[in-house]
Write a protein that holds these residues in place. Structure first.
Motif, PDB file in Angstrom:
ATOM      1  N   GLU A 161       0.834  -1.200   0.000  1.00  0.00           N
ATOM      2  CA  GLU A 161       0.000   0.000   0.000  1.00  0.00           C
ATOM      3  C   GLU A 161       0.873   1.256   0.000  1.00  0.00           C
ATOM      4  OE1 GLU A 161      -3.094   0.248  -0.440  1.00  0.00           O
ATOM      5  OE2 GLU A 161      -3.730  -1.840  -0.246  1.00  0.00           O
ATOM      6  N   LYS A 162       1.973   1.222   0.742  1.00  0.00           N
ATOM      7  CA  LYS A 162       2.870   2.378   0.764  1.00  0.00           C
ATOM      8  C   LYS A 162       3.505   2.593  -0.606  1.00  0.00           C
ATOM      9  CE  LYS A 162       5.427   3.416   4.216  1.00  0.00           C
ATOM     10  NZ  LYS A 162       6.460   3.405   5.270  1.00  0.00           N
ATOM     11  N   GLN A 163       3.824   1.485  -1.288  1.00  0.00           N
ATOM     12  CA  GLN A 163       4.395   1.618  -2.627  1.00  0.00           C
ATOM     13  C   GLN A 163       3.398   2.246  -3.597  1.00  0.00           C
ATOM     14  OE1 GLN A 163       5.957  -2.441  -3.388  1.00  0.00           O
ATOM     15  NE2 GLN A 163       7.804  -1.364  -4.018  1.00  0.00           N
ATOM     16  N   LYS A 164       2.121   1.836  -3.494  1.00  0.00           N
ATOM     17  CA  LYS A 164       1.112   2.360  -4.417  1.00  0.00           C
ATOM     18  C   LYS A 164       0.920   3.858  -4.241  1.00  0.00           C
ATOM     19  CE  LYS A 164      -1.511  -1.968  -4.661  1.00  0.00           C
ATOM     20  NZ  LYS A 164      -2.794  -2.641  -4.305  1.00  0.00           N
ATOM     21  N   THR A 165       0.979   4.308  -3.026  1.00  0.00           N
ATOM     22  CA  THR A 165       0.778   5.737  -2.758  1.00  0.00           C
ATOM     23  C   THR A 165       2.051   6.552  -2.894  1.00  0.00           C
ATOM     24  OG1 THR A 165       1.141   5.371  -0.383  1.00  0.00           O
ATOM     25  CG2 THR A 165      -1.131   5.234  -1.196  1.00  0.00           C
ATOM     26  N   GLY A 166       3.201   5.887  -3.113  1.00  0.00           N
ATOM     27  CA  GLY A 166       4.456   6.593  -3.260  1.00  0.00           C
ATOM     28  C   GLY A 166       5.151   6.912  -1.959  1.00  0.00           C
ATOM     29  N   GLU A 167       4.545   6.528  -0.839  1.00  0.00           N
ATOM     30  CA  GLU A 167       5.166   6.828   0.451  1.00  0.00           C
ATOM     31  C   GLU A 167       6.499   6.109   0.599  1.00  0.00           C
ATOM     32  OE1 GLU A 167       2.669   6.668   3.960  1.00  0.00           O
ATOM     33  OE2 GLU A 167       0.929   6.513   2.647  1.00  0.00           O
ATOM     34  N   TRP A 168       6.550   4.857   0.109  1.00  0.00           N
ATOM     35  CA  TRP A 168       7.765   4.068   0.314  1.00  0.00           C
ATOM     36  C   TRP A 168       8.946   4.678  -0.441  1.00  0.00           C
ATOM     37  CZ3 TRP A 168       9.395   0.552   3.555  1.00  0.00           C
ATOM     38  CH2 TRP A 168      10.575  -0.138   3.250  1.00  0.00           C
ATOM     39  N   GLU A 169       8.688   5.083  -1.717  1.00  0.00           N
ATOM     40  CA  GLU A 169       9.772   5.649  -2.504  1.00  0.00           C
ATOM     41  C   GLU A 169      10.267   6.964  -1.898  1.00  0.00           C
ATOM     42  OE1 GLU A 169       7.055   4.480  -3.580  1.00  0.00           O
ATOM     43  OE2 GLU A 169       7.515   2.851  -4.967  1.00  0.00           O
ATOM     44  N   GLU A 170       9.316   7.780  -1.372  1.00  0.00           N
ATOM     45  CA  GLU A 170       9.718   9.039  -0.769  1.00  0.00           C
ATOM     46  C   GLU A 170      10.582   8.800   0.468  1.00  0.00           C
ATOM     47  OE1 GLU A 170       6.178  11.150  -0.007  1.00  0.00           O
ATOM     48  OE2 GLU A 170       5.636  11.393  -2.129  1.00  0.00           O
ATOM     49  N   GLU A 171      10.182   7.828   1.278  1.00  0.00           N
ATOM     50  CA  GLU A 171      10.977   7.518   2.460  1.00  0.00           C
ATOM     51  C   GLU A 171      12.339   6.965   2.068  1.00  0.00           C
ATOM     52  OE1 GLU A 171       8.869   4.978   5.047  1.00  0.00           O
ATOM     53  OE2 GLU A 171       7.193   6.362   5.344  1.00  0.00           O
ATOM     54  N   ALA A 172      12.354   6.092   1.047  1.00  0.00           N
ATOM     55  CA  ALA A 172      13.627   5.528   0.599  1.00  0.00           C
ATOM     56  C   ALA A 172      14.538   6.624   0.051  1.00  0.00           C
ATOM     57  CB  ALA A 172      13.377   4.451  -0.463  1.00  0.00           C
ATOM     58  N   ALA A 173      13.948   7.567  -0.687  1.00  0.00           N
ATOM     59  CA  ALA A 173      14.745   8.661  -1.240  1.00  0.00           C
ATOM     60  C   ALA A 173      15.307   9.538  -0.132  1.00  0.00           C
ATOM     61  CB  ALA A 173      13.886   9.497  -2.198  1.00  0.00           C
ATOM     62  N   ARG A 174      14.448   9.857   0.850  1.00  0.00           N
ATOM     63  CA  ARG A 174      14.930  10.690   1.949  1.00  0.00           C
ATOM     64  C   ARG A 174      16.049   9.994   2.716  1.00  0.00           C
ATOM     65  NH1 ARG A 174       9.417  11.986   2.736  1.00  0.00           N
ATOM     66  NH2 ARG A 174       9.286  10.400   4.375  1.00  0.00           N
ATOM     67  N   ALA A 175      15.871   8.684   2.949  1.00  0.00           N
ATOM     68  CA  ALA A 175      16.898   7.947   3.680  1.00  0.00           C
ATOM     69  C   ALA A 175      18.207   7.920   2.899  1.00  0.00           C
ATOM     70  CB  ALA A 175      16.411   6.523   3.965  1.00  0.00           C
ATOM     71  N   ALA A 176      18.081   7.708   1.588  1.00  0.00           N
ATOM     72  CA  ALA A 176      19.293   7.657   0.773  1.00  0.00           C
ATOM     73  C   ALA A 176      19.989   9.014   0.726  1.00  0.00           C
ATOM     74  CB  ALA A 176      18.947   7.183  -0.644  1.00  0.00           C
ATOM     75  N   GLU A 177      19.186  10.096   0.598  1.00  0.00           N
ATOM     76  CA  GLU A 177      19.772  11.427   0.559  1.00  0.00           C
ATOM     77  C   GLU A 177      20.454  11.783   1.873  1.00  0.00           C
ATOM     78  OE1 GLU A 177      16.582  13.914  -0.551  1.00  0.00           O
ATOM     79  OE2 GLU A 177      16.548  13.265  -2.657  1.00  0.00           O
ATOM     80  N   GLU A 178      19.810  11.405   2.999  1.00  0.00           N
ATOM     81  CA  GLU A 178      20.432  11.677   4.291  1.00  0.00           C
ATOM     82  C   GLU A 178      21.747  10.923   4.438  1.00  0.00           C
ATOM     83  OE1 GLU A 178      17.575  10.683   7.192  1.00  0.00           O
ATOM     84  OE2 GLU A 178      16.228  12.366   6.732  1.00  0.00           O
ATOM     85  N   ALA A 179      21.736   9.649   3.978  1.00  0.00           N
ATOM     86  CA  ALA A 179      22.973   8.869   4.050  1.00  0.00           C
ATOM     87  C   ALA A 179      24.047   9.467   3.148  1.00  0.00           C
ATOM     88  CB  ALA A 179      22.692   7.411   3.663  1.00  0.00           C
ATOM     89  N   ALA A 180      23.619   9.903   1.972  1.00  0.00           N
ATOM     90  CA  ALA A 180      24.582  10.491   1.048  1.00  0.00           C
ATOM     91  C   ALA A 180      25.111  11.807   1.582  1.00  0.00           C
ATOM     92  CB  ALA A 180      23.936  10.696  -0.318  1.00  0.00           C
TER      93      ALA A 180
END
Length: 742
Positions: free
Chosen positions: A465-484
């Protein structure tokens, strides 16, 4: 936590005599009082290996810092001393009954010069005659209002009585004949006391003699042609009979008895008492208690008897006390009751007849009282808030778990394995969010593996459900950006986030689960319905499987309904101990879900288990948090076992068409209605099956193939004649002697 060995008495120091003992804590406060036939034998049982003690007993002995005892000569003295000490010290680990309400009684103040009839609550006073208690004060007032016509006893307060005496004019009741007006001297103190005693005799059940006397006086007045007096006596008799009808006859032999019933669960117990006098129920009362000590039904009955008769004497203790279980040993309790009454008291369990039937009624009242108490406790907002805070503190959560989900596994000897998921929000059940699952990835009984599968499926759906709404990708992007950002590789982070959005393979995404986790929608592994390829957990037309819809509680889909599994819980509770908790935590770890807490509640000892912890968390028995966890666990168990039983019942009634994949109830009924029987349907061709409305060729081929592969049922036999009933498909049947007939 104290070590019991630090205050254990030396060998041979404890006497073998009967007596009463007290455990004190480090501050000298008495925390437990008990009695024993042999002090040495009883106290020695407290100082064994802690692992062998009941959890409640273990908590008590580790809280205590000293033990002392008093020797008595008989077990009856021990019973009396135990009651006195419990009243005096109010120890925290003893069962203490508390009224779930303050029950009113009808009281006659015979200790006054002019006795007064009134409603009284609270502790009983010396010199006052009590009747009841009653469930409602208005019932007492209605009865008294009817009886004042015949027994015009004073009912006014001391102030009103004194004022009327000063002004020489009675109150309204004196003018309308419902008070004999002793305040102005219409009757003497002796005459008024005689009226009060007659009132007491009538209320005590001695009604027949007085009614016969009134009837005789009525007939005499009629013979003397004093028709007005005869009519007044007739009305008096009618009023007394109406008062008697308020207490129905339940025992035909005019028995005087108290019936005591107990309803209990792991944490609490409710006691109901019916007071029967002269064969009629004269009063009812009830108590509720927390089971803070290890005690069985007989022990609860003994505590109830102490509470009920500890301050009573004479006729207040009935001739017969009926209980669900007799304390062991029964002789000291019976002797104690006999001493308080002054004559023999029979303590027993009813076995047959009217008394057993009445005991069943009292038992139902006790069960309803316990259920009502739990409902009131659960519905209190302050109590629920405190429970959630206690859970958060005990489990080390950052905030109170406003949404709690509980999982339970149910099966019958390894068959029809199912699971349930119940949801509590703000401490209250959310039935529209309940879900149930079938376990078909393996056969047999394995609660741990089943728990892992169900938790995996539930949270995989949440991640989808999170993937369908785009929540998962946004969280993954934020996590990746913070790590980067932390490493100075912002470009790589953006590329990683883009890859995650393109493939859906972000860490912990729905497609990354492994092991025994099952992909939703896979054949044979569907939630709730069990039909191949169906991934939903709702019934027909999308309706919830249990309870009415309560409105949206999660993100709303295009169809206007809440999306299933869209909201994550703050806490997952599993019914079980350490293995089940480990399986649930492993499922979350495999999916990358790290913001949901997990705990388990083991039913036998009511211990709370946490992942990767060797010892459980033991909540106090009076903890509202423990009560809420127990209620969540019991609701999950109820929901699971209800589903399991329905599946078992359905499988026992299953026919050949039930095995046809994709064939619903409507088309099953249409096929049977068209052909008349499964035998004729089995003999039909695909073209004939296609003639049924709503059945296409593909479905017809599936039905024909399924029925052709199923073994035909054996011929039906007429049990009266021994003949085999004619086969509808072929038109022939074998006779009882093995031949055939057309």
């Amino acid at each position: 936590m104290a070590d019991p060995s630090s205050y254990r008495p030396k060998p041979g120091q404890i006497p073998e005599s009967p007596g009463v003992y007290k455990f004190r804590d480090e501050h000298g406060r008495v925390i437990y009082v008990g009695k024993a036939k042999s002090l040495r034998q009883r106290l020695s049982s407290y100082f064994q290996d802690l692992a062998n003690l009941h959890p409640r007993t273990r908590t008590m002995v580790t809280t205590a810092a000293a033990v002392e005892w008093t020797v008595v000569s008989t077990e009856v003295e021990a019973l009396q001393l135990e009651y006195s000490w419990i009243k005096e010290f109010d120890p925290r680990f003893n069962v203490k009954y508390r009224d779930d309400k303050s029950y009113p009684s009808l009281a006659v103040t015979l200790n006054e010069e002019f006795p007064r009839v009134q409603v009284m609550r609270g502790a009983k006073k010396k010199g006052v005659r009590y009747f009841g208690p009653y469930a409602h004060a208005w019932a007492i007032r209605e009865t008294v209002d009817l009886m004042l016509r015949v027994f015009p006893v004073r009912t006014c307060s001391a102030g009103v009585f004194k004022r009327s005496a000063q002004i020489g004019r009675p109150c309204l009741l004196g003018y309308i004949g419902k008070c004999s007006a002793p305040c102005v001297g219409r009757v003497t103190a002796e005459e008024h006391r005689e009226l009060a005693e007659e009132f007491c005799d009538f209320m005590a059940g001695r009604t027949g003699t007085y009614l016969r006397r009134l009837e005789q006086r009525m007939h005499e007045a009629a013979e003397e042609m004093e028709y007005e007096r005869a009519a007044r006596l007739r009305d008096d008799i009618g009023a007394l009979k109406r008062a008697m009808e308020k207490n129905a006859v339940v025992l035909a032999d005019a028995t005087d008895a108290d019936l005591i019933a107990v309803a209990e669960d792991e944490l609490e117990a409710a006691v109901q008492i019916f007071h029967v006098r002269g064969g009629r129920v004269r009063g009812q009362r009830g108590w509720v208690t927390d089971k803070v000590e290890a005690v069985d039904t007989a022990g609860l009955v003994e505590h109830a008897l102490q509470q009920l008769y500890g301050e009573e004497r004479g006729d207040a203790v009935p001739k017969e006390v009926l209980v669900p279980a007799v304390p062991d040993p029964a002789e000291p309790v019976t002797q104690w009751l006999t001493e308080r009454r002054g004559s023999r008291v029979d303590l027993r369990v009813p076995q047959r007849g009217d008394k057993k039937d009445l005991m069943a009624t009292v038992q139902r009242n006790a069960q309803q009282a316990l259920a009502l108490h739990k409902t009131k406790r659960a519905s209190d907002l302050t109590t629920r808030s405190r429970a959630l805070e206690e859970i958060a503190e005990a489990l080390g959560l950052d905030s109170a778990p406003l949404r709690v989900e509980c999982f339970d596994i149910s099966h019958l000897q390894g068959d029809d394995v199912v699971a349930s998921m119940v949801v509590f929000e703000d401490g209250l059940p959310r039935k529209s969010e309940y879900r149930r699952f079938q376990i078909k990835s393996f056969a047999g009984q394995d609660d741990v593996r089943s728990m892992h599968e169900v938790v995996s499926r539930r949270f995989r759906r949440y991640l989808q459900e999170k993937q369908k709404t785009g929540e998962w990708e946004e969280e993954a992007a934020r996590a990746a950006e913070e790590a980067a950002g932390a490493t100075g590789a912002a470009g790589e982070a953006a590329e990683a986030a883009g890859a995650a959005r393109a493939t859906g393979d972000a860490p912990g995404a729905a497609g990354a689960a492994s092991g025994s986790a099952v992909t939703p929608g896979a054949p044979g592994l569907t939630e709730a319905t069990g039909s191949t390829g169906t991934t939903g957990t709702t019934g027909p037309a999308g309706q919830p499987l249990d309870g009415p819809a309560e409105g949206p509680s999660g993100p709303i889909g295009e169809d206007g309904r809440p999306k299933r599994f869209a909201y994550p819980p703050q806490l997952v509770v599993v019914d079980g101990g350490k293995p089940q908790v480990a399986a649930a935590q492993r499922a979350l770890d495999e999916l990358g879900v790290d913001d949901v807490a997990v705990c388990g509640l083991a039913k036998r000892l009511e211990e709370v288990w946490l992942p990767d912890e060797d010892d459980p968390v033991v909540l106090p028995r009076s903890s509202e948090g423990l009560y809420l966890l127990q209620r969540v666990r019991d609701e999950a168990h109820r929901f699971a076992i209800t589903y399991q039983r329905s599946k078992r019942a359905k499988s026992m009634k299953a026919g050949p068409l039930d095995t046809v994949p994709g064939l619903g109830d409507s088309r099953k009924q249409a096929l049977l209605k068209h052909f008349g029987s499964v035998k004729r349907l089995r003999a039909a061709t695909v073209e004939q099956i296609c003639e049924v409305p709503g059945v296409g060729r593909k479905t017809a081929e599936t039905v024909a193939a399924a029925l052709a592969g199923a073994a035909p049922a054996g011929p039906a036999v007429n049990t009266a004649t021994g003949e085999i009933i004619e086969d509808e498909a072929t038109g022939t049947a074998a006779s009882s002697n093995g031949g055939t007939r057309p």
